[in-house]
Write an enzyme that holds these catalytic residues in place. Structure first.
Site, short mmCIF file in Angstrom:
data_model
loop_
_atom_site.label_atom_id
_atom_site.label_comp_id
_atom_site.label_asym_id
_atom_site.label_seq_id
_atom_site.Cartn_x
_atom_site.Cartn_y
_atom_site.Cartn_z
N GLU A 133 0.84 -1.21 0.00
CA GLU A 133 0.00 0.00 0.00
C GLU A 133 0.88 1.26 0.00
OE1 GLU A 133 -3.10 0.34 3.04
OE2 GLU A 133 -2.95 2.52 2.85
N CYS A 202 -8.63 3.21 8.07
CA CYS A 202 -9.98 2.90 7.59
C CYS A 202 -10.89 2.42 8.72
CB CYS A 202 -9.89 1.86 6.48
SG CYS A 202 -9.56 0.21 7.10
S1 SF4 Z 1 -11.46 -1.47 4.22
FE1 SF4 Z 1 -9.50 -1.00 5.21
S2 SF4 Z 1 -8.50 -2.96 5.67
FE2 SF4 Z 1 -10.15 -3.33 4.21
S3 SF4 Z 1 -9.11 -3.29 2.22
FE3 SF4 Z 1 -9.95 -1.24 2.59
S4 SF4 Z 1 -8.29 -0.10 3.54
FE4 SF4 Z 1 -7.74 -2.29 3.67
#
Ligand code: SF4
Length: 318
Positions: A133, A202
């Protein structure tokens, strides 16, 4: 009657798959359904070996770079972690049909970084070097435009071009508490620095960490179901330890549990990283049930109803 020792199990909720992971896995399955096997996937679609092996068995071929794709008539899916801008450009140049399964919450961070750059700000990224990422976010801007900071010490040593013209973004799966300390350190040094309205971490990372904080102080041990290369799973183990749990372990499968460690416990917390399927939680619960008499309670600290539609390229195909 049973002579097994009693074990109180507190199951964290929410746990396991997030909306971005569900979308990415669905994207591979839908691509296989529409285009037939094989389809190519750049990098592990999500960081979980069980999921990757399952998709491989259905006809997905995992590669690390596009030049490993020999057959450009087949689609290539980009993983949920996101990719540098150069990757879709390379796909276009080679006439590869690319399906972008980057999580929309990672894409949001990409757009924030781009916006700051266009507005003339130098961008600081809080994250872990080498994580896909982070590689993808750095790759949204020309080389050298983003400075990565991993520790408060990195922040103290920062030498930006213009202290008055800075912005920060963060990786989505960091520890909430560590990130708060990092952002505080950034704002202490550069009070005019601009950041996201809400942090970039997130909802899934936030909710899973909050659930672990709730349970970790009251259990003898806590298991995180997930892969060792999963950032959010690693953070859950750290959060458990910092919240006072003396025995926190990250395991992928039941066969990875070191049973000697758990022999004297009377309470156990269980959670799962955002890329770990519920079937592995059940497998581990079954393994504990063979050795203990379980009393299972679910401890719910948040409701989740987030859904992301399939990537645009697949919606169009459907
Ligand atoms: S919701 Fe959060 S943990 Fe899940 S893929 Fe997206 S960024 Fe990654």
């Amino acid at each position: 009657m049973t002579d097994k020792p009693k074990l109180r199990v507190l199951l964290c909720a929410p746990r396991g798959f997030c909306a971005g992971v569900v979308r990415a896995i669905d994207a591979v399955e839908e691509a296989l359904r529409i285009h037939g096997a094989p389809v190519y996937v750049r990098h592990e679609i999500v960081h979980n070996k069980y999921v990757v092996e399952g998709l491989r068995a259905k006809g997905a071929i995992f590669v690390e770079e596009l030049d490993e794709v020999p057959d450009t008539s087949k689609p290539v899916i980009f993983s949920a972690h996101g990719v540098p801008k150069a990757i879709p450009e390379e796909a276009v140049a080679r006439n590869i049909f690319a399906i972008d399964a980057t999580c929309p919450l990672v894409t949001k961070v990409h757009r924030e970084a781009e916006l700051h750059f266009r507005q003339g700000r130098q961008v600081i990224l809080v994250g872990h070097a080498g994580h896909p990422e982070v590689v993808g976010t750095i790759g949204q801007l020309p080389p050298g435009s983003i400075i990565l900071v991993q520790t408060v010490e990195d922040i103290e040593n920062l030498q930006p071009k213009d202290e008055e013209n800075l912005a920060y973004v963060t990786q989505t799966t960091l520890s909430i508490d560590d990130t708060r300390s990092m952002v505080d350190a950034l704002l202490r040094r550069f009070p005019r620095m601009i950041g996201p309205h809400r942090e970039d971490i997130c909802y899934a990372t936030t909710n899973r960490q909050e659930a672990v904080k709730h349970i970790a102080p009251v259990v003898d041990a806590l298991l995180v179901v997930g892969s060792s290369n999963s950032s959010n799973s690693q953070r859950l183990k750290e959060v458990a330890e910092r919240s006072g749990c003396k025995l926190a372990r990250l395991v992928l499968r039941a066969e990875d549990v070191d049973w000697d460690l758990f022999s004297g416990i009377t309470s156990l917390g269980i959670t799962a990283g955002a890329s770990a399927p519920e079937i592995l939680v059940e497998e581990i619960m079954d393994a504990f049930a063979e050795r203990f008499e379980l009393h299972v309670e679910t401890v719910s600290t948040a409701d989740e109803a987030v859904f992301f539609p399939l990537p645009r390229e697949l919606r169009q195909a459907v």
